[in-house]
Design an enzyme around this catalytic site. Structure first.
Site, short mmCIF file in Angstrom:
data_model
loop_
_atom_site.label_atom_id
_atom_site.label_comp_id
_atom_site.label_asym_id
_atom_site.label_seq_id
_atom_site.Cartn_x
_atom_site.Cartn_y
_atom_site.Cartn_z
N LYS A 84 -11.73 -21.47 -14.88
CA LYS A 84 -11.31 -20.48 -13.89
C LYS A 84 -11.97 -19.12 -14.12
CE LYS A 84 -6.80 -22.75 -13.28
NZ LYS A 84 -6.70 -23.15 -11.86
N LYS A 95 -3.30 -16.97 -12.31
CA LYS A 95 -3.39 -18.44 -12.28
C LYS A 95 -3.35 -18.88 -13.73
CE LYS A 95 -7.41 -17.91 -10.14
NZ LYS A 95 -7.68 -18.83 -9.06
N ARG A 96 -3.24 -20.20 -13.99
CA ARG A 96 -3.28 -20.65 -15.38
C ARG A 96 -4.56 -20.15 -16.06
NH1 ARG A 96 0.65 -24.37 -17.08
NH2 ARG A 96 -0.48 -24.24 -19.03
N HIS A 112 -6.05 -34.44 -8.29
CA HIS A 112 -6.06 -32.98 -8.30
C HIS A 112 -7.07 -32.38 -9.27
CE1 HIS A 112 -2.26 -32.46 -5.97
NE2 HIS A 112 -2.00 -33.64 -6.50
C1 26Q Z 1 -1.23 -34.61 -17.89
C2 26Q Z 1 -0.92 -35.44 -18.96
C3 26Q Z 1 -0.03 -35.04 -19.93
C4 26Q Z 1 0.58 -33.79 -19.82
C5 26Q Z 1 0.28 -32.96 -18.75
C6 26Q Z 1 -0.62 -33.37 -17.79
C7 26Q Z 1 -0.93 -32.50 -16.65
C8 26Q Z 1 0.03 -31.67 -16.10
C9 26Q Z 1 -0.26 -30.84 -15.04
C10 26Q Z 1 -2.19 -32.50 -16.08
C11 26Q Z 1 -2.47 -31.68 -15.00
C12 26Q Z 1 -1.50 -30.84 -14.47
C13 26Q Z 1 -1.72 -29.93 -13.34
C14 26Q Z 1 -2.83 -29.88 -12.64
C15 26Q Z 1 -2.99 -28.93 -11.54
O1 26Q Z 1 -2.15 -28.08 -11.32
N1 26Q Z 1 -4.08 -29.03 -10.78
C16 26Q Z 1 -4.29 -28.14 -9.67
O2 26Q Z 1 -3.71 -28.73 -8.51
C17 26Q Z 1 -3.73 -27.84 -7.42
C18 26Q Z 1 -2.99 -28.49 -6.28
O3 26Q Z 1 -3.76 -29.53 -5.74
C19 26Q Z 1 -5.15 -27.46 -7.06
O4 26Q Z 1 -5.10 -26.49 -6.06
C20 26Q Z 1 -5.88 -26.90 -8.27
O5 26Q Z 1 -7.24 -26.70 -7.96
C21 26Q Z 1 -5.76 -27.87 -9.44
O6 26Q Z 1 -6.33 -27.31 -10.61
#
Ligand code: 26Q
Length: 836
Positions: free
Chosen positions: A574, A568-569, A377
């Protein structure tokens, strides 16, 4: 709680001969009253809305339960159908009530029953906390997937964690984000069913020891471990009016009993309590970072806890039916890894098959590498998960041994494919060398999986050409794309009833399960009467959104103005900053009297920043400061408004996307993997202003260039521009941009807070700004001007709006799930259930 797990052999006919529950208003009202008075024990002195909400949930829950049981029985038939498991550290479910009503098909009778009792659904619905068990896109995607799988009757089970604290609540104090714990389970939830009978035991720590097996092979034991219990809670996932109810199984951690005793006997009461806490802490809180948070031991514990509990649960069910014969295991099971977060499952499945079920390496690997599939992702290299080898050795020693062995065998394969290419072996190794050795989780996921996919066409392409190039060269057939989607049940039917009714009136209700049918709306875009009704509905939705904004931000949005929204976040890539620079430009134009032919705008920004992400938090502060200046300037008046919406979440988006005119999707090209908010806006008739990034590209392809405001560098141009990027030269050569920067630099938005935005200014003007914000600003301003002009022609805008909805069919997770199923999972859909 200890459960007597020996099942009774009494005949179960009395269990199966339950008459189905009534779905009419009368039966529903009767059950509601029964639950309110008898189960909840309330009366005329305690007519709290909350208990009425609970009575309604209990009423609906019974109707879910019976369909749920039928669905499980159907999946178990003939030794069990092939199933897929969606392993995810996040499921951002939001509220369940409206969804349950829609999918059970009881909206009308429930509303009638409530009306007869003098209640409204809206006030009851407000009692429900969001299940905020996710950060953003990745977590909400998992939730949309669950809805579509149930609707398509696919045997897919979600596995996740039941965090006691979900995504933090965001408050704004003096313009800054303040985080508050989200204790969403404070008053419990009635939506799930605890299943202590399926508790699993998870090992941590300890040491490994080799021994000789009876057949002369080497075996391994994992000893002296500190075990934690994983207790499952099942959430029902109803399909759309099809009698199917799938399962989301969330694990909660609990201490074992004996492990207290040990420490008690050693006379260390506090250590014993401490150890108990450690066990119970595992599922206490969701990590609130949507990018990285590497190295945190508790996070690794969470990941292993999920992987191990879920795999043991699947194997337990397997053994119950097939005994120790695993020859058909790969034919019947498939695990989809939601990013690298649950990737330790690759090593854990090897461990379970070898150490607990006596398979040899080759047999275990043949199974493991066929059943795992990995979805990536992110394109940000810094967001790729790495775990220190040291941490692994200490916490999961047996798994580290297995990872080393996987790596040794894999590197031998690399060596035989590229003889003598030592560089490549180093690049592709699962272990990164350096000051501290690290396990590269993405590489473990690729090596251990049958399939690797990105989440939009551009993203998948860039993975193959960039981040995972070596792996693509080795195994091109593993790589594929699955463009994301969203569920139209929540994101249209349930959150935008006005528009949904109009659409259904025009083209019938087929779109609710076949979103492509929205195409039939296209001819209606040329019908002035239809356009007028479309605009009326949009207007009502804007009024609803405006009241949310007034209540939560104290800013008054005029529903006649263009609603320009970016939610969004908060993240630099972004580019909320780019949005703010444009807002400052509009303000500057007003202040210098350049307002001929003006289009009034209300700009809304919302999103959470990771608590440790300094720049993202500064951008929130800047938004609030700019808003204060603009909103209080009488000269600006209704021409321009800016608001920062606190605590953006699923439930807020349900009001935001129906009321939006212009959807801001403005990331630096090549950085946003897909985006899914972009799809929610499009479906609800917003027009996108965006870069050629993520799924924006496909959105534009579907809707046509003329119905999309395009700007900015392409992914390739971004890479080229980096080499000689000189933002200061751009600023000096462009009078509008120079004025924007001057307003910021002069402290116009921080008159009494000197210097607080210097880091932002510094990053914008740095030749090393990775997000190239200034490079895209002129192009952005021009695209915004086009949007403004287009909005003045309300007939034309309505047409664009209708066409955006009409061509959004591709972005249903129904399509996405069908693709995962056809190309990866290969599951058989269940036949229609008798009880729909
Ligand atoms: C990793 C390690 C330790 C703690 C937290 C994390 C962590 C948690 C959440 C790393 C990444 C995320 C979330 C990522 C995310 O939401 N990515 C998004 O995914 C969407 C669905 O595929 C896409 O549409 C977005 O483009 C993408 O940014």
């Amino acid at each position: 709680m200890t459960i007597q797990t020996v099942e009774r052999s009494t005949p179960a006919s009395w269990l199966t001969e339950l008459p189905p529950l009534g779905m009419d208003a009368k039966s529903i009202a009767a059950d509601f009253r029964h639950y309110f008075s008898h189960t909840l024990g309330r009366d005329r002195h305690t007519k709290y809305t909350y208990y009425m909400y609970e009575a309604l949930v209990l009423t609906l829950r019974d109707r879910l339960w019976e369909r749920w049981k039928n669905t499980r029985y159907a999946y178990e038939a003939d030794g069990g159908v092939r199933r897929a498991y969606y392993l995810s550290l996040e499921f951002l479910m939001g509220r369940a009530l409206g969804n349950a009503m829609l999918n059970l098909g009881v909206s009308e009778p429930v509303n009638k029953a409530l009306y007869d009792m003098g209640l409204t659904l809206e006030e009851l619905a407000e009692c429900e906390n969001d299940a905020g068990l996710g950060n953003g896109g990745l977590g909400r995607l998992a939730a949309c997937f669950m809805d579509s799988c149930a609707t398509l009757r696919l045997p897919v089970i979600g596995y996740g964690l039941r965090y006691a604290y979900g995504m933090f609540r965001q408050r704004i104090e003096n313009g800054y984000q303040v985080e508050e714990p989200d204790h969403w389970l404070r008053s419990g939830t009635l939506w799930d069913l605890e299943r202590p009978e399926y508790t699993q035991r998870i090992k941590f720590g300890g040491r490994t020891e080799g021994f000789m097996k009876a057949n002369g092979d080497m075996g391994w034991r994992w000893l002296d471990t500190h075990d934690v219990l994983a207790v499952p809670y099942d959430f029902p996932i109803p399909g759309y009016q099809n009698g199917t109810v799938n399962t989301l199984r969330l694990w909660s951690s609990a201490a074992t009993d004996e492990f207290d005793l040990e420490d008690f006997n050693a006379g260390s009461y506090t250590d014993a309590v401490g150890a108990k806490n450690l066990a119970e802490n595992i599922t206490m809180v969701l990590y609130p970072n949507d990018a990285t948070e590497s190295g945190k031991e508790l996070r690794l514990r969470q990941q292993y806890f999920l992987a191990s509990a879920s795999l043991q649960d699947v194997i337990r069910q397997w053994v119950r039916v097939h005994g120790e014969d695993f020859s058909q295991f790969a034919a019947k099971n498939c695990f989809q890894l939601n990013d690298t977060h649950p990737t330790i499952a690759v090593a854990e499945l090897m461990r379970l098959l070898m150490d607990e079920h006596d398979l040899g390496w080759d047999a275990a690997w043949s199974i493991t590498s066929k059943v795992m599939a990995y979805t990536n992702h992110t394109l940000l290299p810094e967001a790729l998960e790495r775990w220190p080898v040291r941490l692994f050795r200490q916490l999961l020693p047996r798994l580290l041994d297995i990872i080393y062995e996987i790596n040794a065998r894999f590197l031998a394969e690399v060596a035989s494919h590229w003889p003598g290419d030592i560089d490549r072996q180093g690049r592709m190794s699962l272990i990164e060398e350096g000051y501290e050795q690290q396990v590269r989780m993405a590489y473990l996921a690729i090596v251990g999986s049958i399939s690797v996919n990105g989440v939009a066409a551009l993203h998948s392409e860039l993975l193959q050409q960039g981040l995972f190039r070596d792996f693509y060269e080795l195994w091109p057939e593993k790589f594929n794309n699955k463009t994301n989607g969203v569920t139209q049940r929540r994101w249209m039917a349930s959150c935008n009833p006005g528009m949904s009714a109009l659409i259904t009136e025009a083209i019938g209700p087929g779109w609710i399960t076949k979103l492509d049918e929205l195409r039939k709306l296209a001819p209606h875009a040329d019908d002035p009467k239809f356009r007028a009704r479309w605009r009326e509905i949009k207007q009502d939705n804007k009024v609803r959104l405006a009241s949310l904004i007034e209540a939560d931000c104290g800013v008054v949005f005029n529903p006649k103005a263009m609603f320009d929204v970016q939610v969004k976040r908060m993240h630099e890539y972004k580019r909320q900053l780019l949005n703010l620079l444009h807002v400052i430009h509009l303000y500057d134009r007003i202040k210098r009297g350049d307002t001929a032919n003006w289009t009034p705008r209300c700009v809304l920004i919302g999103g959470k920043a990771a608590p440790g992400y300094y720049m993202a938090k500064q951008i929130i502060k800047l938004t609030n400061n700019i808003a204060k200046v603009i909103n209080n300037d009488p000269e600006v008046g209704d021409k321009l408004k800016l608001a920062f919406l606190p605590n953006y979440r699923v439930t807020a988006m349900e009001i935001i996307c129906p009321g939006t005119d212009l959807s801001e999707q403005i990331s630096t090209a090549g950085k946003e993997a897909s985006g899914t908010g972009n799809m929610k806006f499009m479906m609800n008739g917003a027009v996108t202003i965006g870069t050629l990034d993520g799924a924006n590209i496909e959105i534009r392809e579907e809707v046509g260039d003329e119905n999309f405001f395009l700007f900015g560098l392409t992914a390739r141009q971004v890479e080229e521009r980096r080499r000689d990027y000189n933002p200061v030269a751009i600023i000096n050569a462009d009078a509008d941009i120079a004025r924007i920067m001057h307003l910021l630099e002069s402290g116009h938005f921080n008159q009494f807070e000197k210097g607080i935005f210097d880091p932002i200014l510094h990053s914008l003007t740095s030749p090393h700004d990775p997000w190239l914000t200034i490079a895209d600003l002129r192009s952005f301003i021009e695209a915004q001007q086009q949007a403004s002009l287009a909005y003045q022609d309300q007939e034309k805008w309505a047409r664009m709006s209708i066409l955006n909805t009409a061509f959004s069919g591709k972005f249903s997770t129904d399509r996405t799930m069908q693709e995962y199923n056809a190309e990866i999972w290969k599951l058989q859909a269940l036949p229609e259930m008798p009880m729909a």
